[in-house]
Design a protein around this motif. Structure first.
Motif, short mmCIF file in Angstrom:
data_model
loop_
_atom_site.label_atom_id
_atom_site.label_comp_id
_atom_site.label_asym_id
_atom_site.label_seq_id
_atom_site.Cartn_x
_atom_site.Cartn_y
_atom_site.Cartn_z
N GLU A 1 0.83 -1.21 0.00
CA GLU A 1 0.00 0.00 0.00
C GLU A 1 0.86 1.25 0.00
OE1 GLU A 1 -2.72 2.42 3.16
OE2 GLU A 1 -3.23 0.30 2.92
N GLU A 2 1.86 1.31 0.88
CA GLU A 2 2.73 2.47 0.92
C GLU A 2 3.60 2.55 -0.33
OE1 GLU A 2 6.10 4.63 3.77
OE2 GLU A 2 5.11 2.80 4.46
N ALA A 3 3.97 1.41 -0.88
CA ALA A 3 4.77 1.42 -2.11
C ALA A 3 4.01 2.08 -3.25
CB ALA A 3 5.16 -0.01 -2.49
N PHE A 4 2.75 1.69 -3.44
CA PHE A 4 1.96 2.30 -4.51
C PHE A 4 1.76 3.78 -4.26
CE2 PHE A 4 0.14 -2.18 -4.79
CZ PHE A 4 1.02 -2.55 -5.79
N SER A 5 1.63 4.16 -2.99
CA SER A 5 1.50 5.58 -2.65
C SER A 5 2.75 6.34 -3.08
CB SER A 5 1.27 5.72 -1.14
OG SER A 5 1.28 7.08 -0.75
N ARG A 6 3.92 5.79 -2.77
CA ARG A 6 5.17 6.47 -3.15
C ARG A 6 5.37 6.47 -4.66
NH1 ARG A 6 8.56 8.14 0.60
NH2 ARG A 6 8.26 7.50 2.76
N LEU A 7 5.00 5.38 -5.32
CA LEU A 7 5.15 5.32 -6.77
C LEU A 7 4.21 6.27 -7.49
CD1 LEU A 7 5.55 1.46 -7.16
CD2 LEU A 7 7.30 3.18 -7.63
N ALA A 8 3.13 6.68 -6.82
CA ALA A 8 2.22 7.66 -7.41
C ALA A 8 2.77 9.07 -7.30
CB ALA A 8 0.86 7.59 -6.72
N LEU A 9 3.82 9.26 -6.51
CA LEU A 9 4.37 10.60 -6.28
C LEU A 9 5.72 10.82 -6.94
CD1 LEU A 9 3.50 10.93 -2.49
CD2 LEU A 9 2.38 12.11 -4.38
N ALA A 10 6.46 9.76 -7.20
CA ALA A 10 7.82 9.93 -7.71
C ALA A 10 8.21 8.75 -8.59
CB ALA A 10 8.81 10.06 -6.54
N ARG A 11 9.18 8.99 -9.45
CA ARG A 11 9.72 7.94 -10.30
C ARG A 11 11.03 7.44 -9.68
NH1 ARG A 11 6.90 8.36 -15.04
NH2 ARG A 11 5.86 10.37 -15.35
N ALA B 1 7.44 11.05 -19.01
CA ALA B 1 7.19 12.33 -19.67
C ALA B 1 8.20 13.36 -19.22
CB ALA B 1 5.77 12.79 -19.35
N PRO B 2 8.58 14.31 -20.10
CA PRO B 2 9.61 15.27 -19.76
C PRO B 2 9.09 16.45 -18.95
CG PRO B 2 8.86 15.65 -21.99
CD PRO B 2 8.08 14.47 -21.46
N THR B 3 7.88 16.38 -18.46
CA THR B 3 7.28 17.53 -17.80
C THR B 3 7.65 17.67 -16.35
OG1 THR B 3 5.35 16.20 -17.24
CG2 THR B 3 5.29 17.39 -19.32
N GLY B 4 8.27 16.62 -15.74
CA GLY B 4 8.58 16.68 -14.33
C GLY B 4 7.38 16.41 -13.44
N GLU B 5 6.25 16.09 -14.04
CA GLU B 5 5.06 15.80 -13.25
C GLU B 5 5.18 14.41 -12.63
OE1 GLU B 5 1.64 16.21 -15.68
OE2 GLU B 5 1.79 18.39 -15.84
N PRO B 6 4.49 14.18 -11.49
CA PRO B 6 4.53 12.84 -10.90
C PRO B 6 3.87 11.83 -11.82
CG PRO B 6 2.89 14.22 -9.80
CD PRO B 6 3.67 15.11 -10.71
N PRO B 7 4.16 10.54 -11.62
CA PRO B 7 3.53 9.51 -12.46
C PRO B 7 2.01 9.54 -12.31
CG PRO B 7 5.35 8.63 -11.16
CD PRO B 7 5.09 9.99 -10.64
N ALA B 8 1.33 9.12 -13.35
CA ALA B 8 -0.14 9.10 -13.32
C ALA B 8 -0.61 7.71 -12.90
CB ALA B 8 -0.71 9.48 -14.69
N HIS B 9 -0.51 7.41 -11.62
CA HIS B 9 -0.91 6.12 -11.10
C HIS B 9 -2.27 6.24 -10.43
CE1 HIS B 9 3.37 4.17 -10.79
NE2 HIS B 9 3.06 4.59 -12.01
N LEU B 10 -3.16 5.30 -10.73
CA LEU B 10 -4.50 5.29 -10.16
C LEU B 10 -4.50 4.38 -8.95
CD1 LEU B 10 -6.39 4.94 -13.56
CD2 LEU B 10 -6.26 7.00 -12.15
N LEU B 11 -4.65 4.95 -7.76
CA LEU B 11 -4.59 4.19 -6.53
C LEU B 11 -5.94 3.56 -6.22
CD1 LEU B 11 -2.49 6.59 -4.26
CD2 LEU B 11 -1.71 4.54 -5.46
N ARG C 1 0.06 10.85 4.30
CA ARG C 1 1.50 10.65 4.15
C ARG C 1 2.11 11.77 3.31
NH1 ARG C 1 1.08 6.09 1.80
NH2 ARG C 1 0.96 4.94 3.76
N THR C 2 1.49 12.08 2.20
CA THR C 2 2.06 13.10 1.30
C THR C 2 1.95 14.50 1.90
OG1 THR C 2 -0.04 13.22 0.10
CG2 THR C 2 1.61 11.73 -0.74
N ALA C 3 0.85 14.78 2.62
CA ALA C 3 0.71 16.10 3.25
C ALA C 3 1.76 16.29 4.33
CB ALA C 3 -0.69 16.26 3.82
N ALA C 4 2.02 15.25 5.12
CA ALA C 4 3.03 15.36 6.17
C ALA C 4 4.40 15.66 5.57
CB ALA C 4 3.06 14.06 6.98
N GLU C 5 4.73 15.00 4.47
CA GLU C 5 6.02 15.25 3.83
C GLU C 5 6.07 16.64 3.21
OE1 GLU C 5 6.81 12.13 1.07
OE2 GLU C 5 6.96 10.56 2.61
#
Length: 420
Positions: free
Chosen positions: A48-58, A151-161, A303-307
């Motif tokens: 669960e936490e892994a997918f959360s992190r993968l949705a925010l960063a590559r 993508a070269p935009t620097g946006e986080p990955p588009a993962h559907l949690l 998790r993401t708000a705390a960080e």
């Protein structure tokens, strides 16, 4: 650089690595080993936490343990996590970790897309070299699936949690229609994740390396972005256009432009516009149809708000989780995210209770009498939240009332109203 025996002496730049392992001692040892080698290691304690992190960063690589929880040795949890990772990103660099007795699991993981495996116990230097070699092989090999290119935009990955059947179905549909150039219209309630779904479809396409043009069709000045556009365009609100404007839109869209539209409904579309924009219609499920995904998402947002805000990692109480399940969230997932982020900011001890998730009470300009009872409006979730608060505080009315932001008298009146 990779040596003749396949082990890497070093990689050309520092790597970011995600370790998925529920053992804190292992995580600490690996963090030191990879830091000394010049890399950064983040840790997730489970899928669960892994997918959360993968949705925010590559990440350049993912180190994946194959068992979580006590007495688990089948590897089923790890294989399921690996399957999800590879489905979301076929070019992901995954190195699995298994015991000496788990060679069967390691073979299954390699067949499922893992790039390498490490057996327990390992030597840190050898594990670092193995991960570096796996990363180096991925950098020199042509990606098998064009969509895997970030993508070269620097946006986080588009993962559907989400682990609900509805979200498994949505992700499967995204993977099937992403690679084809057909027009797609995404429908659903505002705030449910329509834009993220559009980005996920684009990320699964051969055009993923080019950022999509985003056009709000309610703004006529924005239409100029369609002129000469190539790749993919995300078109918002085509359903608000009148028939004349729809015809003009059809004339303006370049023939080779892949269109992903976001609309409340395709019913207002002219037949010609439906054929161009809605060869496939993708309905994003509302949060109420997603089982316990609301809890998973709330933990992700906490998790993401705390960080992001530099706050302590926040924990949801049982009453808060009950409230999240019972509530009909205004603005869907977006509304839940807002409530959780506000709760993280206002929490002093890293604990989010039911009261912290409630919106601020409206100001009553000229009350005819004192009305402390309406300080906290629980709406549809009120009874469930009260029951959860009473259970959490062992039916101590004073403590439950404090957690809910009510006076004791106000709580007693609500208890009487619901027969509690």
């Amino acid at each position: 650089m990779v040596s003749v025996d396949g082990q890497s002496q070093h990689v050309s730049r520092p790597a970011t690595i995600l370790l998925v392992d529920d053992n804190p001692a292992v995580a600490r040892a690996m963090e030191i080993a990879f830091r000394l080698a010049g890399h950064r290691l983040d840790t997730a304690t489970g899928p669960e936490e892994a997918f959360s992190r993968l949705a925010l960063a590559r990440y350049d690589a993912i180190l994946l343990d194959m068992n979580f929880g006590p007495n688990e040795s089948s590897g089923e949890e790890g294989l399921a996590c690996l399957a999800r990772i590879m489905a979301d990103d076929p070019a992901a660099c995954v190195v699995v970790i298994t015991a000496h007795s788990g060679i069967r699991i390691a073979v299954a993981a390699m067949q499922a897309g893992a790039r390498d495996f490490a057996m327990k116990p390992w030597r840190n230097a050898e594990l670092v070299a193995k991960v570096e070699a796996a990363i180096a092989r991925g950098r020199t090999a042509a990606p098998a699936v064009p969509a895997a290119a970030p993508a070269p935009t620097g946006e986080p990955p588009a993962h559907l949690l989400g682990d609900s059947a509805a979200m498994h179905g949505l992700r499967d549909l995204v993977r099937r229609i992403g690679p084809v150039p057909a027009g797609v219209t995404i429908t659903g309630r505002p705030g449910s994740g329509r834009t993220l779904t559009a980005l996920a479809i684009h990320a699964a396409s051969p055009r993923a390396a080019t950022a999509p043009a985003r056009v709000d069709l309610r703004d006529m000045d924005a239409w100029s972005r369609l002129d000469g556009a190539s790749g993919t365009a995300i078109l918002r609100h085509p359903d608000v256009l009148d028939p004349v404007a729809q015809t003009r839109l059809l004339d303006r869209i370049p023939a080779d432009l892949r269109c992903i539209a976001i609309a409340d409904s395709t019913a207002p579309f002219l037949p010609a516009l439906r054929r161009r924009l809605a060869t496939v219609e993708v309905a994003v499920p509302p949060l109420r149809d997603r089982d316990d995904d609301a809890i998973l998402l709330a933990r992700h947002f906490a998790r993401t708000a705390a960080e992001r805000f530099g706050r302590p990692q926040a924990r949801l109480t049982g009453a808060a989780e009950t409230a999240i399940r019972a509530a009909a969230w205004p603005d869907e997932v977006r509304g839940l995210a807002l409530a959780v982020e506000r709760a993280v900011l206002l929490s002093n001890d890293g604990v989010i209770d039911a009261a912290a998730l409630a919106p601020p009470a409206p100001v009553v300009p000229t009350p005819t009498e004192a009305t402390p009872d309406i300080r906290f409006d629980l709406t549809d979730a009120e009874r469930a939240m009260i029951e959860a608060a009473l259970r959490e505080h062992r039916h101590n009315v004073t403590h439950a009332a404090t957690a809910l932001g009510l006076s004791r008298g106000a709580l007693y009146r609500r208890m009487a109203r619901y027969g509690l």
